[in-house]
Write an enzyme that holds these catalytic residues in place. Structure first.
Site, PDB file in Angstrom:
ATOM      1  N   ALA A  39       0.852  -1.185   0.000  1.00 20.19           N
ATOM      2  CA  ALA A  39       0.000   0.000   0.000  1.00 20.19           C
ATOM      3  C   ALA A  39       0.891   1.238   0.000  1.00 20.19           C
ATOM      4  O   ALA A  39       2.050   1.163   0.403  1.00 20.19           O
ATOM      5  CB  ALA A  39      -0.870  -0.017   1.252  1.00 20.19           C
TER       6      ALA A  39
ATOM      7  N   GLY B 153       0.660  -5.201   0.698  1.00 16.71           N
ATOM      8  CA  GLY B 153      -0.448  -5.200  -0.260  1.00 16.71           C
ATOM      9  C   GLY B 153      -0.033  -5.735  -1.625  1.00 16.71           C
ATOM     10  O   GLY B 153      -0.868  -6.271  -2.366  1.00 16.71           O
TER      11      GLY B 153
ATOM     12  N   GLU C 294      -0.395  -9.283  -1.376  1.00 14.93           N
ATOM     13  CA  GLU C 294      -1.835  -9.597  -1.276  1.00 14.93           C
ATOM     14  C   GLU C 294      -2.504  -9.572  -2.653  1.00 14.93           C
ATOM     15  O   GLU C 294      -3.401 -10.371  -2.928  1.00 14.93           O
ATOM     16  CB  GLU C 294      -2.511  -8.613  -0.311  1.00 14.93           C
ATOM     17  CG  GLU C 294      -2.075  -8.871   1.130  1.00 14.93           C
ATOM     18  CD  GLU C 294      -2.634  -7.855   2.101  1.00 14.93           C
ATOM     19  OE1 GLU C 294      -2.255  -6.670   1.977  1.00 14.93           O
ATOM     20  OE2 GLU C 294      -3.450  -8.238   2.952  1.00 14.93           O
TER      21      GLU C 294
ATOM     22  N   GLU D 144       3.686  -5.765   7.239  1.00 11.03           N
ATOM     23  CA  GLU D 144       2.848  -4.707   7.825  1.00 11.03           C
ATOM     24  C   GLU D 144       3.097  -4.529   9.318  1.00 11.03           C
ATOM     25  O   GLU D 144       2.972  -3.419   9.843  1.00 11.03           O
ATOM     26  CB  GLU D 144       1.363  -5.018   7.589  1.00 11.03           C
ATOM     27  CG  GLU D 144       0.877  -4.795   6.159  1.00 11.03           C
ATOM     28  CD  GLU D 144       1.091  -5.988   5.234  1.00 11.03           C
ATOM     29  OE1 GLU D 144       1.866  -6.898   5.592  1.00 11.03           O
ATOM     30  OE2 GLU D 144       0.482  -6.004   4.149  1.00 11.03           O
TER      31      GLU D 144
HETATM   32  C1  3H9 Z   1       0.396  -2.420   3.335  1.00 12.01           C
HETATM   33  O1  3H9 Z   1       0.694  -2.881   2.266  1.00 12.01           O
HETATM   34  C2  3H9 Z   1      -0.986  -2.505   3.928  1.00 12.01           C
HETATM   35  C3  3H9 Z   1      -1.854  -3.514   3.244  1.00 12.01           C
HETATM   36  O2  3H9 Z   1      -1.681  -4.804   3.787  1.00 12.01           O
HETATM   37  C4  3H9 Z   1      -3.322  -3.215   3.447  1.00 12.01           C
HETATM   38  C5  3H9 Z   1      -3.871  -1.974   2.880  1.00 12.01           C
HETATM   39  C6  3H9 Z   1      -5.381  -1.871   3.030  1.00 12.01           C
HETATM   40  N1  3H9 Z   1       4.691   3.423   0.035  1.00 12.01           N
HETATM   41  O3  3H9 Z   1      13.452   1.926   1.179  1.00 12.01           O
HETATM   42  P1  3H9 Z   1      13.910   2.677  -0.027  1.00 12.01           P
HETATM   43  C7  3H9 Z   1       9.540   4.813  -0.878  1.00 12.01           C
HETATM   44  S1  3H9 Z   1       1.537  -1.590   4.274  1.00 12.01           S
HETATM   45  C8  3H9 Z   1       5.185   4.629  -0.270  1.00 12.01           C
HETATM   46  O4  3H9 Z   1      14.811   3.815   0.171  1.00 12.01           O
HETATM   47  P2  3H9 Z   1      15.148   0.241  -0.957  1.00 12.01           P
HETATM   48  C9  3H9 Z   1      10.559   5.194   0.180  1.00 12.01           C
HETATM   49  O5  3H9 Z   1      10.009   6.092   1.115  1.00 12.01           O
HETATM   50  C10 3H9 Z   1       2.972  -1.546   3.283  1.00 12.01           C
HETATM   51  N2  3H9 Z   1       6.499   4.858  -0.463  1.00 12.01           N
HETATM   52  O6  3H9 Z   1      14.547   1.697  -1.129  1.00 12.01           O
HETATM   53  C11 3H9 Z   1      11.632   5.831  -0.673  1.00 12.01           C
HETATM   54  O7  3H9 Z   1      11.183   7.135  -1.010  1.00 12.01           O
HETATM   55  P3  3H9 Z   1      12.211   8.343  -1.158  1.00 12.01           P
HETATM   56  C12 3H9 Z   1       3.726  -2.831   3.302  1.00 12.01           C
HETATM   57  C13 3H9 Z   1       7.326   3.816  -0.346  1.00 12.01           C
HETATM   58  O8  3H9 Z   1      15.473  -0.215  -2.313  1.00 12.01           O
HETATM   59  C14 3H9 Z   1      11.611   4.992  -1.942  1.00 12.01           C
HETATM   60  O9  3H9 Z   1      10.321   4.358  -1.967  1.00 12.01           O
HETATM   61  N3  3H9 Z   1       4.980  -2.678   2.599  1.00 12.01           N
HETATM   62  C15 3H9 Z   1       6.867   2.529  -0.020  1.00 12.01           C
HETATM   63  O10 3H9 Z   1      16.194   0.239   0.104  1.00 12.01           O
HETATM   64  C16 3H9 Z   1      12.664   3.918  -1.991  1.00 12.01           C
HETATM   65  O11 3H9 Z   1      12.598   3.145  -0.793  1.00 12.01           O
HETATM   66  C17 3H9 Z   1       6.125  -2.358   3.203  1.00 12.01           C
HETATM   67  O12 3H9 Z   1       6.187  -2.218   4.394  1.00 12.01           O
HETATM   68  C18 3H9 Z   1       5.481   2.356   0.167  1.00 12.01           C
HETATM   69  N4  3H9 Z   1       4.953   1.160   0.451  1.00 12.01           N
HETATM   70  O13 3H9 Z   1      13.963  -0.664  -0.363  1.00 12.01           O
HETATM   71  C19 3H9 Z   1       7.342  -2.191   2.317  1.00 12.01           C
HETATM   72  N5  3H9 Z   1       7.928   1.687   0.039  1.00 12.01           N
HETATM   73  O14 3H9 Z   1      13.136   7.937  -2.251  1.00 12.01           O
HETATM   74  C20 3H9 Z   1       8.060  -0.908   2.649  1.00 12.01           C
HETATM   75  C21 3H9 Z   1       9.010   2.430  -0.239  1.00 12.01           C
HETATM   76  O15 3H9 Z   1      11.366   9.510  -1.437  1.00 12.01           O
HETATM   77  N6  3H9 Z   1       9.195  -0.647   1.800  1.00 12.01           N
HETATM   78  N7  3H9 Z   1       8.666   3.708  -0.475  1.00 12.01           N
HETATM   79  O16 3H9 Z   1      12.914   8.419   0.187  1.00 12.01           O
HETATM   80  C22 3H9 Z   1      10.379  -1.292   1.902  1.00 12.01           C
HETATM   81  O17 3H9 Z   1      10.549  -2.213   2.676  1.00 12.01           O
HETATM   82  C23 3H9 Z   1      11.506  -0.808   1.047  1.00 12.01           C
HETATM   83  O18 3H9 Z   1      11.231   0.524   0.685  1.00 12.01           O
HETATM   84  C24 3H9 Z   1      11.739  -1.633  -0.241  1.00 12.01           C
HETATM   85  C25 3H9 Z   1      12.803  -0.900  -1.113  1.00 12.01           C
HETATM   86  C26 3H9 Z   1      12.265  -3.020   0.161  1.00 12.01           C
HETATM   87  C27 3H9 Z   1      10.492  -1.753  -1.044  1.00 12.01           C
END
Ligand code: 3H9
Length: 709
Positions: free
Chosen positions: A71, A110, A113, A133
Site C-alpha cells: 500500500a 499489499g 496480497e 505490515e
Molecule cells: C500495506 O501494504 C498494507 C496492506 O496490507 C493493506 C492496505 C489496506 N509506500 O526503502 P527505499 C519509498 S503496508 C510509499 O529507500 P530500498 C521510500 O520512502 C505496506 N512509499 O529503497 C523511498 O522514497 P524516497 C507494506 C514507499 O530499495 C523509496 O520508496 N509494505 C513505499 O532500500 C525507496 O525506498 C512495506 O512495508 C510504500 N509502500 O527498499 C514495504 N515503500 O526515495 C516498505 C518504499 O522519497 N518498503 N517507499 O525516500 C520497503 O521495505 C523498502 O522501501 C523496499 C525498497 C524493500 C520496497
C-alpha cells in the site's frame, strides 16, 4: 503566442495485448506502491478484461525492478479513497479468466496480497516476498491474513506476518506461496510463457478463498502456542496480537467473515498512535540520508579502509567494514596490541560460527580482506581512515598528526570520538577539510546508528563520502554538528541527570528502570549504565567537572558507586548485583543505603514517584534538550533526533522517537510540565526557546520536518 499546457500525468497502470492475453503493468515509481490511482487503474483494467470476449487470461506485472512494495504508506492517515485495496483484491480473485502475477524485486504487503488474490503466481529469482505490515503497526489488510494461511498453511503464514521477514524466491516456492520459479529477468516474457502453458492445458481460475485449511484442529493448537509466545514478546504492541486474531478467524470462520474481521482490526491498527509512530520511523530513517552535502556533491571513492585501534570499538568497526566487503588494515601500536585487536575481530566471527550463522570457510574468506599492522606507513594508500583510540583529545591529536604525515592527499580522516571537539582535532593538522566525525555505537558491527559529525572546515564531498560509506555498511547515518556529545550523548546526559534528580528526590533506581521499561525501552538507564560500564560515565563526569555550572545541582550517588569499583556487569555489581556473572541484575540493598545516605547529606526528604511522573520528567528533559539541539543546528530537523534515539538508544520504535512522541502528547503539555518542574529547579528546567516558539505559534515539531514548505 504559445501556451505551455501542463503535461497530463503518466498513467500508473497501463495495459498491452499479447494475443488473447491482457498484460496489466503497474508503473508507479519508485516502488509501484498501491496509491489511489494504481488501485483504480488495476480495478478498472481487470473489470474491462473480464468483460472483453477477446481476452482469455490476464497477466499482472510491475514496471522496473519491483512488483509492488505494498500500500502507499504516504496515504495512511488521509481520508480513504475508493476502491479500497481489499476491493481491488476481491475483484482480481473474482475475475472469470485466469489471472497470473509475476513477482520480482519487492512483492511486499499489499503487493503480495494482490498476488495472493490472483489465481497463479510466478517468481523471478530476485524476488523478495513478505507481509511486513507488522513493522508499521499494521496487519495485512487486503485479505492477506485469510488467503496466506489457505495457501501456505496456518503456522507458516502466521510466522511470515508476525516476523515481517522477507522470503527469497526459492523459500517462497518451497513454502507453496508461489507456483513457479522462472529463469531470466523479463517479467513479461516469463509471465506470457506461463499463461500460454496454462491456456494450452485449459487451466481454470483458481481462487484461494475456495481453499480449505488443512487439519483445522492441529492448526488451532499451533496458533495457541504462537498466541502465547506473541503475547509475551509483544511489549505493548497491538498489531501482532491482532494478526493472531485474524489468522484464528481464517481457521474458525468463513472466508467472508474472516475478511470482515481483518478489515475491522486493520482499521483499529491504522488509527493507533503506534502505527503513526512506526510510519514516522520508516520515513524518518529514509529522510536522514537527505542532507545538503550528499545532495550537492559526489562522494570520494573508497576502496580501502584503515582503522586505528583494535579495542572494542576499533574491532567492531573493522568487522562492520569487512562484512560490507571492504578491505581493512587495522593499526595498533605494538605486536601485543595488534594481536589483541585481531583476537577481538576473530571473536565476533567465532561467535557467529557458534550460532551457526557463519562457516569456517566464510570466516576465512572475510578475514582474507583483513590486514593487521603496527606501522602507519602501511595505510599510506587508504582512502578512508577511522581513528578509534582512547577517548583523550591529546592522544587523538597525536594520531591525527601521524595520519597527516603518512596518508595520501585526499584521504578522508575520520574520528570515532563520542564527545570530543572535532574542530580542535581537525585544527591540529594541515588538512582540516578532510576531517570528519564517524561516531559508531557499540557493538559497532550490530548497532545501526552512525552519527556523522560535521566540523566547521570539512569539505562537502567528505561528508558525502561518509554518507556513502554508511550506506555501504548498512548503517543509518544521522548528520550532527559539533558540540559536547553531538546529538545523542548530549541529550542522554540531560535526561540521565533528570533520572539522578528523581533518584535523590525519592525514586529508587529500580523504580526508574521499571518505568522506563514500561514505556517500551528494552532496559532502563541504570541497567544501561551497568551494561556499558559505570566507569565510562564517571570519566565523562570528571572531565566535565571543571566546566560544570557551580550553581547546578549535582547528585553524588553514581560517583559513590564507582569509587567502590562497582562498574556494573563486568565487575559483578554496579547499580545491580550480578552474582556469578549473571546478565540480569538483582536489586542491591547496599546501593539503596548509599542513595539514602546521599539524600541525607543533601537534606532531601524523599517522596514517592509513580511511573507516570517518572516518565513525564524523563521525557520532558529529553524533548527539551532535543529542541535545543535542533535550534542550534546540531541536528538538521527533529526527525534526525528521532532517528538517533530509535537506532542508537533503544527508544521504543512504535513511539516514533522523542520528538514525535512530544507531538503525540502535545507540545503545550510538554512545555507546561517543564515550566512546572522549573519551579523547583529553574536552572535545569529552562524551556528551550524553540519549544516556546512552536507552542506560541500553535505548531509542532513535525512542521520543521517538512522541508520545502
Ligand atoms: C500495506 O501494504 C498494507 C496492506 O496490507 C493493506 C492496505 C489496506 N509506500 O526503502 P527505499 C519509498 S503496508 C510509499 O529507500 P530500498 C521510500 O520512502 C505496506 N512509499 O529503497 C523511498 O522514497 P524516497 C507494506 C514507499 O530499495 C523509496 O520508496 N509494505 C513505499 O532500500 C525507496 O525506498 C512495506 O512495508 C510504500 N509502500 O527498499 C514495504 N515503500 O526515495 C516498505 C518504499 O522519497 N518498503 N517507499 O525516500 C520497503 O521495505 C523498502 O522501501 C523496499 C525498497 C524493500 C520496497
Amino acid at each position: 503566442m504559445t501556451t505551455t499546457l501542463p503535461c497530463p500525468p503518466l498513467p500508473v497502470v497501463h495495459t498491452t495485448r499479447h494475443g488473447a492475453i491482457l498484460c496489466i503493468t503497474v508503473d508507479n515509481p519508485p516502488v509501484n506502491a498501491l496509491s489511489t490511482a494504481v488501485r483504480r487503474g488495476l480495478f478498472e483494467a481487470v473489470q474491462r478484461a473480464d468483460a472483453d470476449d477477446q481476452v482469455a487470461a490476464v497477466l499482472i506485472v510491475g514496471e522496473g525492478a519491483n512488483f509492488i512494495a505494498g500500500a502507499d504508506i504516504r496515504e495512511f492517515g488521509q481520508a480513504p479513497q475508493l476502491p479500497s485495496l481489499p476491493e481491488v483484491c476481491n475483484r482480481i480473485e473474482d475475475c472469470g479468466k485466469p489471472v497470473v502475477t509475476v513477482l520480482r524485486g519487492a512483492a511486499l504487503g499489499g503487493g503480495l496480497e494482490v498476488a495472493l488474490a490472483a489465481h497463479y503466481r510466478v517468481v523471478l529469482r530476485d524476488a523478495k516476498l513478505g507481509l511486513p505490515e507488522v513493522n508499521l503497526g499494521l496487519l495485512p489488510g487486503a485479505g492477506g491474513t485469510q488467503r496466506a494461511p489457505r495457501i501456505m498453511g496456518v503456522k507458516a503464514a502466521a510466522e511470515l506476518m508476525l516476523s515481517g521477514k522477507h522470503l527469497s524466491s526459492k523459500a517462497a516456492l518451497a513454502a507453496g506461496l508461489v507456483d513457479h520459479l522462472a529463469e531470466g529477468e523479463d517479467a513479461v516474457q516469463a509471465g506470457l510463457a506461463y499463461v500460454n502453458a496454462l491456456l494450452n492445458t485449459k487451466a481454470h481460475v483458481r481462487r484461494s478463498r475456495k481453499r480449505s485449511i488443512d487439519d483445522p484442529a492441529a492448526a488451532l493448537a499451533e496458533l495457541d502456542l504462537l498466541a502465547a509466545e506473541t503475547a509475551s514478546k509483544s511489549r505493548g504492541l497491538l498489531s501482532p496480537l491482532k494478526i493472531v486474531e485474524c489468522v484464528r478467524a481464517a481457521v474458525e470462520s468463513s472466508f467472508d467473515e474472516g475478511l470482515a474481521k481483518e478489515r475491522a482490526l486493520f482499521l483499529e491498527c491504522l488509527d493507533s498512535p503506534q502505527r503513526a509512530g512506526l510510519v514516522h520511523a520508516f520515513f524518518a530513517e529514509r529522510e536522514v540520508t537527505k542532507v545538503p552535502e550528499a545532495n550537492a556533491c559526489s562522494p570520494r571513492p573508497v576502496a580501502k579502509l584503515a582503522v586505528i585501534g583494535g579495542g572494542t570499538m576499533g574491532a567492531g568497526i573493522t568487522v562492520a567494514a569487512l562484512e560490507a566487503g571492504l578491505p581493512v588494515v587495522m593499526v595498533e601500536r605494538d605486536p601485543e596490541s595488534i594481536a589483541r585487536g585481531q583476537a577481538n575481530v576473530e571473536k565476533v566471527f567465532n561467535g557467529q560460527i557458534a550460532k551457526g550463522r557463519l562457516t569456517e570457510e566464510g570466516k576465512a574468506s572475510i578475514l582474507a580482506r583483513y590486514t593487521p599492522s603496527t606501522s602507519y606507513e602501511s595505510i599510506a594508500d587508504a582512502d578512508l581512515v577511522i581513528e578509534a583510540v582512547f577517548e583523550d583529545i591529546e592522544i587523538k591529536k597525536a594520531v591525527f598528526k601521524k595520519l597527516d604525515r603518512v596518508c595520501k592527499p585526499g584521504a578522508v580522516l575520520a574520528t570515532n570520538t563520542s564527545y570530543l571537539d572535532i574542530d580542535a582535532i581537525a585544527g591540529a593538522i594541515g588538512r582540516p577539510q578532510d576531517v570528519v566525525g564517524l561516531h559508531f555505537f557499540s557493538p559497532a558491527n550490530i548497532m545501526k546508528l552512525l552519527e556523522i559529525v560535521v566540523p566547521a572546515q570539512v569539505s562537502a564531498d567528505v561528508v558525502a563520502t561518509a554518507f556513502a560509506l554508511a550506506r555501504k555498511m548498512k548503517k543509518t547515518p544521522v548528520r550532527a554538528g559539533v558540540c559536547d556529545g553531538f546529538i545523542g550523548n548530549r541529550i542522554l546526559a540531560v535526561y540521565r541527570q533528570a533520572a539522578e534528580y528523581m533518584l535523590e528526590d525519592g525514586a529508587s533506581p529500580y523504580e526508574i528502570d521499571e518505568a522506563v521499561r514500561g514505556f517500551g525501552y528494552p532496559m532502563g538507564p541504570f541497567q544501561m549504565s551497568d551494561l556499558a560500564g559505570g566507569d565510562i560515565g564517571w570519566a565523562t563526569r570528571k572531565r566535565r567537572a571543571a566546566t560544570r555550572d557551580p550553581r547546578a545541582r549535582y547528585v553524588h550517588v553514581a560517583d559513590r558507586i564507582c569509587e567502590r569499583g562497582w562498574f556494573g556487569q563486568k565487575t559483578g555489581r554496579g547499580w545491580y548485583l550480578y552474582p556469578q556473572g549473571a546478565r540480569s541484575g538483582q536489586a542491591d540493598p547496599e546501593v539503596l543505603a548509599i542513595v539514602d545516605e546521599e539524600r541525607r547529606k543533601a537534606g532531601v526528604t524523599p517522596r514517592p514517584f509513580n511511573a507516570d511522573e517518572i516518565m513525564r520528567r524523563y521525557m520532558a528533559a529529553m524533548v527539551n534538550e532535543g529542541a535545543k539541539v535542533v535550534e542550534e543546528g546540531i541536528a538538521l530537523r527533529p526527525l534526525d533526533v528521532d532517528v538517533t534515539f530509535l537506532c542508537g538508544y533503544g527508544f521504543p520504535r512504535h513511539r516514533g522517537g522523542p520528538m514525535k512522541y512530544a507531538d503525540t502528547v502535545g507540545l503545550p503539555i510538554v512545555l507546561a510540565d517543564i515550566r512546572n518542574f522549573a519551579e523547583e529547579d529553574p536552572l535545569f528546567w529552562k524551556p528551550a526557546p524553540l519549544l516556546e516558539k512552536l507552542v506560541a505559534e500553535g505548531k509542532d515539531f513535525a512542521s520543521l520536518n517538512r522541508t520545502g514548505e
